[in-house]
Design a protein around this motif. Structure first.
Motif, mmCIF file in Angstrom:
data_model
loop_
_atom_site.group_PDB
_atom_site.id
_atom_site.type_symbol
_atom_site.label_atom_id
_atom_site.label_comp_id
_atom_site.label_asym_id
_atom_site.label_seq_id
_atom_site.Cartn_x
_atom_site.Cartn_y
_atom_site.Cartn_z
ATOM 1 N N PRO A 101 -42.435 -7.524 21.514
ATOM 2 C CA PRO A 101 -42.238 -8.972 21.521
ATOM 3 C C PRO A 101 -40.954 -9.391 20.813
ATOM 4 C CG PRO A 101 -44.442 -8.404 20.772
ATOM 5 C CD PRO A 101 -43.692 -7.117 20.883
ATOM 6 N N SER A 102 -40.411 -10.501 21.259
ATOM 7 C CA SER A 102 -39.234 -11.066 20.589
ATOM 8 C C SER A 102 -39.594 -11.303 19.122
ATOM 9 C CB SER A 102 -38.875 -12.392 21.259
ATOM 10 O OG SER A 102 -37.854 -13.039 20.539
ATOM 11 N N GLY A 103 -38.822 -10.714 18.210
ATOM 12 C CA GLY A 103 -39.079 -10.846 16.782
ATOM 13 C C GLY A 103 -39.789 -9.646 16.184
ATOM 14 N N SER A 104 -40.181 -8.668 17.018
ATOM 15 C CA SER A 104 -40.884 -7.494 16.466
ATOM 16 C C SER A 104 -39.941 -6.627 15.633
ATOM 17 C CB SER A 104 -41.530 -6.669 17.584
ATOM 18 O OG SER A 104 -40.571 -6.278 18.536
ATOM 19 N N GLY A 105 -38.639 -6.759 15.882
ATOM 20 C CA GLY A 105 -37.666 -6.024 15.068
ATOM 21 C C GLY A 105 -36.833 -5.014 15.829
ATOM 22 N N LYS A 106 -36.803 -5.126 17.167
ATOM 23 C CA LYS A 106 -36.105 -4.134 17.990
ATOM 24 C C LYS A 106 -34.633 -4.000 17.595
ATOM 25 C CE LYS A 106 -37.118 -6.285 21.818
ATOM 26 N NZ LYS A 106 -37.849 -7.424 21.214
ATOM 27 N N THR A 107 -33.931 -5.128 17.545
ATOM 28 C CA THR A 107 -32.491 -5.067 17.261
ATOM 29 C C THR A 107 -32.238 -4.501 15.869
ATOM 30 O OG1 THR A 107 -32.211 -6.997 18.667
ATOM 31 C CG2 THR A 107 -30.364 -6.434 17.241
ATOM 32 N N THR A 108 -33.085 -4.893 14.923
ATOM 33 C CA THR A 108 -32.930 -4.427 13.547
ATOM 34 C C THR A 108 -33.056 -2.900 13.470
ATOM 35 O OG1 THR A 108 -33.942 -6.489 12.807
ATOM 36 C CG2 THR A 108 -33.862 -4.690 11.204
ATOM 37 N N VAL A 109 -34.081 -2.344 14.122
ATOM 38 C CA VAL A 109 -34.268 -0.895 14.016
ATOM 39 C C VAL A 109 -33.253 -0.135 14.878
ATOM 40 C CG1 VAL A 109 -36.702 -1.073 13.354
ATOM 41 C CG2 VAL A 109 -36.125 -0.773 15.765
ATOM 42 N N VAL A 141 -45.791 0.778 15.184
ATOM 43 C CA VAL A 141 -45.895 -0.494 14.461
ATOM 44 C C VAL A 141 -44.736 -0.572 13.459
ATOM 45 C CG1 VAL A 141 -47.326 -1.925 12.960
ATOM 46 C CG2 VAL A 141 -48.407 -0.478 14.693
ATOM 47 N N ASN A 142 -43.979 -1.648 13.576
ATOM 48 C CA ASN A 142 -42.873 -1.888 12.631
ATOM 49 C C ASN A 142 -43.427 -2.734 11.480
ATOM 50 O OD1 ASN A 142 -40.329 -2.215 11.451
ATOM 51 N ND2 ASN A 142 -39.759 -3.902 12.820
ATOM 52 N N ASP A 143 -44.059 -2.049 10.522
ATOM 53 C CA ASP A 143 -44.741 -2.763 9.430
ATOM 54 C C ASP A 143 -43.760 -3.561 8.590
ATOM 55 O OD1 ASP A 143 -47.489 -2.087 9.707
ATOM 56 O OD2 ASP A 143 -47.042 -0.052 9.013
ATOM 57 N N ALA A 144 -44.286 -4.643 8.006
ATOM 58 C CA ALA A 144 -43.444 -5.508 7.169
ATOM 59 C C ALA A 144 -42.790 -4.696 6.052
ATOM 60 C CB ALA A 144 -44.292 -6.633 6.582
ATOM 61 N N GLY A 145 -41.488 -4.847 5.917
ATOM 62 C CA GLY A 145 -40.742 -4.186 4.844
ATOM 63 C C GLY A 145 -40.565 -2.690 5.041
ATOM 64 N N ALA A 146 -40.863 -2.190 6.243
ATOM 65 C CA ALA A 146 -40.835 -0.730 6.455
ATOM 66 C C ALA A 146 -39.854 -0.327 7.560
ATOM 67 C CB ALA A 146 -42.243 -0.239 6.776
ATOM 68 N N VAL A 147 -38.708 -0.976 7.590
ATOM 69 C CA VAL A 147 -37.731 -0.703 8.663
ATOM 70 C C VAL A 147 -37.313 0.773 8.673
ATOM 71 C CG1 VAL A 147 -35.378 -1.179 9.434
ATOM 72 C CG2 VAL A 147 -36.880 -3.065 8.811
ATOM 73 N N ASN A 148 -37.029 1.333 7.510
ATOM 74 C CA ASN A 148 -36.548 2.727 7.479
ATOM 75 C C ASN A 148 -37.597 3.705 8.003
ATOM 76 O OD1 ASN A 148 -34.085 1.946 6.528
ATOM 77 N ND2 ASN A 148 -34.580 2.322 4.373
ATOM 78 N N ARG A 190 -43.816 -15.198 11.528
ATOM 79 C CA ARG A 190 -43.027 -15.287 10.295
ATOM 80 C C ARG A 190 -41.601 -14.763 10.532
ATOM 81 N NH1 ARG A 190 -41.390 -12.819 6.061
ATOM 82 N NH2 ARG A 190 -42.001 -10.731 6.720
ATOM 83 N N ARG A 191 -41.497 -13.655 11.256
ATOM 84 C CA ARG A 191 -40.168 -13.069 11.520
ATOM 85 C C ARG A 191 -39.342 -13.962 12.442
ATOM 86 N NH1 ARG A 191 -41.709 -6.681 12.379
ATOM 87 N NH2 ARG A 191 -42.901 -6.554 10.451
ATOM 88 N N LEU A 192 -40.001 -14.494 13.490
ATOM 89 C CA LEU A 192 -39.262 -15.352 14.432
ATOM 90 C C LEU A 192 -38.732 -16.599 13.718
ATOM 91 C CD1 LEU A 192 -41.079 -15.514 17.888
ATOM 92 C CD2 LEU A 192 -38.737 -14.792 17.433
ATOM 93 N N ARG A 229 -42.551 -20.604 23.106
ATOM 94 C CA ARG A 229 -42.507 -19.865 24.374
ATOM 95 C C ARG A 229 -42.526 -18.358 24.111
ATOM 96 N NH1 ARG A 229 -38.074 -22.056 26.864
ATOM 97 N NH2 ARG A 229 -39.205 -23.682 27.936
ATOM 98 N N ARG A 230 -41.777 -17.936 23.077
ATOM 99 C CA ARG A 230 -41.716 -16.501 22.768
ATOM 100 C C ARG A 230 -43.056 -15.991 22.223
ATOM 101 N NH1 ARG A 230 -35.712 -14.449 21.740
ATOM 102 N NH2 ARG A 230 -34.715 -15.805 23.253
ATOM 103 N N LEU A 231 -43.755 -16.822 21.453
ATOM 104 C CA LEU A 231 -45.067 -16.397 20.933
ATOM 105 C C LEU A 231 -46.074 -16.267 22.078
ATOM 106 C CD1 LEU A 231 -45.276 -18.487 17.631
ATOM 107 C CD2 LEU A 231 -44.994 -16.003 17.853
ATOM 108 N N GLY A 252 -38.294 -16.896 10.454
ATOM 109 C CA GLY A 252 -37.376 -16.476 9.392
ATOM 110 C C GLY A 252 -35.972 -16.207 9.916
ATOM 111 N N ARG A 253 -35.873 -15.824 11.186
ATOM 112 C CA ARG A 253 -34.549 -15.520 11.766
ATOM 113 C C ARG A 253 -33.716 -16.782 11.943
ATOM 114 N NH1 ARG A 253 -34.650 -12.045 17.219
ATOM 115 N NH2 ARG A 253 -35.023 -14.075 18.138
ATOM 116 N N LYS A 254 -34.399 -17.920 12.082
ATOM 117 C CA LYS A 254 -33.722 -19.223 12.176
ATOM 118 C C LYS A 254 -32.691 -19.282 13.320
ATOM 119 C CE LYS A 254 -34.057 -20.756 7.324
ATOM 120 N NZ LYS A 254 -35.373 -20.271 7.109
#
Ligand code: ATP
Ligand SMILES: Nc1nc2c(ncn2[C@@H]2O[C@H](COP(=O)(O)O)[C@@H](O)[C@H]2O)c(=O)[nH]1
Length: 198
Positions: free
Chosen positions: A15-23, A172-179, A137-139, A152-154, A141-143
């Motif tokens: 989903p949009s905001g799951s963290g794909k671009t970040t990881v 699962v991309n757990d909160a605070g666990a990007v690495n 929260r992530r979506l 719409r994204r939710l 927070g990205r502002k």
């Protein structure tokens, strides 16, 4: 000299905001075999800081549809039904794979299923945010999105989460666990056997 082996095709959805671009930003530096990112085309306007040709190929709708009609895309979708097109360009994928270079696609569920029809041995990975509350929260927070776009994204996220079992791997991309997420992605990609995705 051309390589005798084709590269791996890796598809990451979620989903949009799951963290794909970040990881993905971190994964590109550590993955084995080395991965190159396929830069998608889109008709949505660039966000602040996004660079044409790096984050997306930003096209007018007219140009996008012209290139679609010319057969330049492997897949195209109006991802959120909001009038903006997204698509994977053949030029980002085919030559690299033929040269033995592995390619990562960061695309939605519909696009992923379309690509799997063409590349059945693709490594398909679904990235989930843990919970709906964490996704929201992530979506927020990205502002980067208006309230209407967030809603719409939710709504789209619910449909996407229901499709996660169509992927060979779920992470699962757990909160605070990007690495930790990046490491799990790298392991999955390195160890995938190349058996058909579905
Ligand atoms: N593991 C995590 N824990 C907490 N926050 C995270 C985590 N991963 C990513 N984020 C944050 O969540 C927000 C959304 O991440 P990102 O933009 O990478 O999502 P995305 O899946 O690529 O979204 P889109 O599909 O809309 O491009 C960003 O602000 C990012 O910093
Ligand atoms: N089917 C495709 N989906 C794509 C492609 N490129 C990106 N995406 C998906 O769009 C959403 C939204 O992205 P955003 O940058 O506007 O937040 C994202 O979840 C991607 O998975 C593509 O080429 N084809």
């Amino acid at each position: 000299m051309a390589s005798s082996r084709t590269g791996k095709l890796v598809i990451l959805s979620g989903p949009s905001g799951s963290g794909k671009t970040t990881v993905v930003r971190k994964l590109l530096g550590v993955a084995e075999p080395r991965l190159e990112l396929s830069v998608s085309a889109t008709t949505r306007p660039p966000r602040a800081g996004e660079v044409d040709g790096k984050d997306y190929h930003f096209l007018t709708t007219e140009e996008f549809l012209r290139r679609k009609a010319a057969g330049e895309f492997l897949e195209t979708f109006e991802v959120f039904g909001n009038g903006y097109w997204y698509g994977t360009l053949r030029s980002e994928v085919e030559r690299r794979l033929a040269d033995g270079i592995s390619v990562l696609l960061e695309i939605d569920v519909d696009g992923a299923m379309e690509i799997v029809k063409q590349y059945p041995s693709a490594v398909t990975i679904f990235l989930s945010p843990g919970t709906e509350e964490e996704l929201e929260r992530r979506l927020r927070g990205r502002k980067t999105e208006s309230e209407e776009t967030i809603q719409r994204r939710l709504a789209t996220a619910k449909r996407e989460m229901a499709a996660m079992n169509k992927y060979k791997y779920q992470i699962v991309n757990d909160a605070g666990a990007v690495n930790e997420t990046v490491q799990r992605l790298a392991d999955v990609i390195q160890n995938d056997s190349g058996d058909d995705a579905l």
